[in-house]
Write a protein that holds these residues in place. Structure first.
Motif, PDB file in Angstrom:
ATOM      1  N   GLU A   1      -7.529   5.919  14.189  1.00  0.00           N
ATOM      2  CA  GLU A   1      -7.925   6.390  12.858  1.00  0.00           C
ATOM      3  C   GLU A   1      -8.815   7.616  12.992  1.00  0.00           C
ATOM      4  O   GLU A   1      -9.404   7.870  14.044  1.00  0.00           O
ATOM      5  CB  GLU A   1      -8.656   5.276  12.116  1.00  0.00           C
TER       6      GLU A   1
ATOM      7  N   CYS B   1      -1.988  13.628   7.573  1.00  0.00           N
ATOM      8  CA  CYS B   1      -2.325  12.318   8.157  1.00  0.00           C
ATOM      9  C   CYS B   1      -1.372  11.250   7.641  1.00  0.00           C
ATOM     10  O   CYS B   1      -0.867  10.432   8.420  1.00  0.00           O
ATOM     11  CB  CYS B   1      -3.765  11.940   7.815  1.00  0.00           C
ATOM     12  N   ASP B   2      -1.135  11.277   6.354  1.00  0.00           N
ATOM     13  CA  ASP B   2      -0.225  10.303   5.761  1.00  0.00           C
ATOM     14  C   ASP B   2       1.161  10.410   6.393  1.00  0.00           C
ATOM     15  O   ASP B   2       1.794   9.404   6.710  1.00  0.00           O
ATOM     16  CB  ASP B   2      -0.174  10.513   4.245  1.00  0.00           C
TER      17      ASP B   2
ATOM     18  N   ARG C   1      -4.595   6.856   9.411  1.00  0.00           N
ATOM     19  CA  ARG C   1      -5.588   6.544   8.372  1.00  0.00           C
ATOM     20  C   ARG C   1      -6.731   7.544   8.536  1.00  0.00           C
ATOM     21  O   ARG C   1      -7.292   7.706   9.622  1.00  0.00           O
ATOM     22  CB  ARG C   1      -6.077   5.115   8.567  1.00  0.00           C
ATOM     23  N   CYS C   2      -7.083   8.242   7.453  1.00  0.00           N
ATOM     24  CA  CYS C   2      -8.089   9.297   7.536  1.00  0.00           C
ATOM     25  C   CYS C   2      -9.136   9.152   6.435  1.00  0.00           C
ATOM     26  O   CYS C   2      -8.825   9.240   5.251  1.00  0.00           O
ATOM     27  CB  CYS C   2      -7.416  10.666   7.430  1.00  0.00           C
TER      28      CYS C   2
ATOM     29  N   PRO D   1      -9.017   6.464   2.317  1.00  0.00           N
ATOM     30  CA  PRO D   1      -9.376   5.051   2.236  1.00  0.00           C
ATOM     31  C   PRO D   1     -10.877   4.826   2.404  1.00  0.00           C
ATOM     32  O   PRO D   1     -11.406   3.808   1.981  1.00  0.00           O
ATOM     33  CB  PRO D   1      -8.595   4.419   3.384  1.00  0.00           C
ATOM     34  N   ASP D   2     -11.550   5.791   3.041  1.00  0.00           N
ATOM     35  CA  ASP D   2     -12.983   5.661   3.305  1.00  0.00           C
ATOM     36  C   ASP D   2     -13.674   6.997   3.092  1.00  0.00           C
ATOM     37  O   ASP D   2     -13.089   8.053   3.365  1.00  0.00           O
ATOM     38  CB  ASP D   2     -13.237   5.239   4.762  1.00  0.00           C
TER      39      ASP D   2
END
Length: 133
Positions: free
Chosen positions: A20, A40-41, A46-47, A87-88
């Motif tokens: 990640e 990234c996708d 996951r980024c 996501p973060d």
């Protein structure tokens, strides 16, 4: 640190290894974030994002720059289309970089000034608002 636009070259090996990414975003690099997240996708990486303001204003979020940091982090998130939302988002709560640099250089720091919590309530409210986005 590599600017977001340069990170795209490293994505294939990261995706192949299930690694990640947490991408630091500073200044005008925020304009490159949507492209990075799409890349990234596409590679299955996951980024998350780690927004930082300029060093003159402290780099990391703190009680001394909560308003400025909130504004910058909000612009970073506003620039990202819903289809590639991260996501973060990391909020690295630290003293301003110039204070940390003084500590590192062992220059005498007034402990009372370093431990001040003035502005803490406002900072917490601003960071909580960002986290809720």
């Amino acid at each position: 640190m590599l600017p977001p636009r340069d990170l795209a070259r490293a994505l294939k090996p990261l995706g192949e290894r299930g690694i990640e990414l947490l991408a630091a975003v500073r200044g005008d690099e925020r304009r490159d974030v949507p492209e990075l997240l799409r890349a990234c996708d596409g590679e299955g990486v996951r980024c998350g994002l780690w927004p930082m303001i300029d060093d003159a204003h402290g780099r990391w979020p703190s009680v001394k720059n909560a308003r400025r940091f909130e504004g910058y982090a909000s612009r970073v998130l506003d620039d990202v289309p819903a289809s590639v939302r991260p996501p973060d988002v990391a909020f690295d709560l630290e003293p301003p970089i110039h204070e940390v640099a003084r500590w590192w250089s062992r220059t005498r720091v007034d402990p009372a000034a370093a431990a001040t919590h003035e502005g803490w309530d406002e900072a917490v409210a601003r960071f909580a608002g960002l986290a809720a986005r």
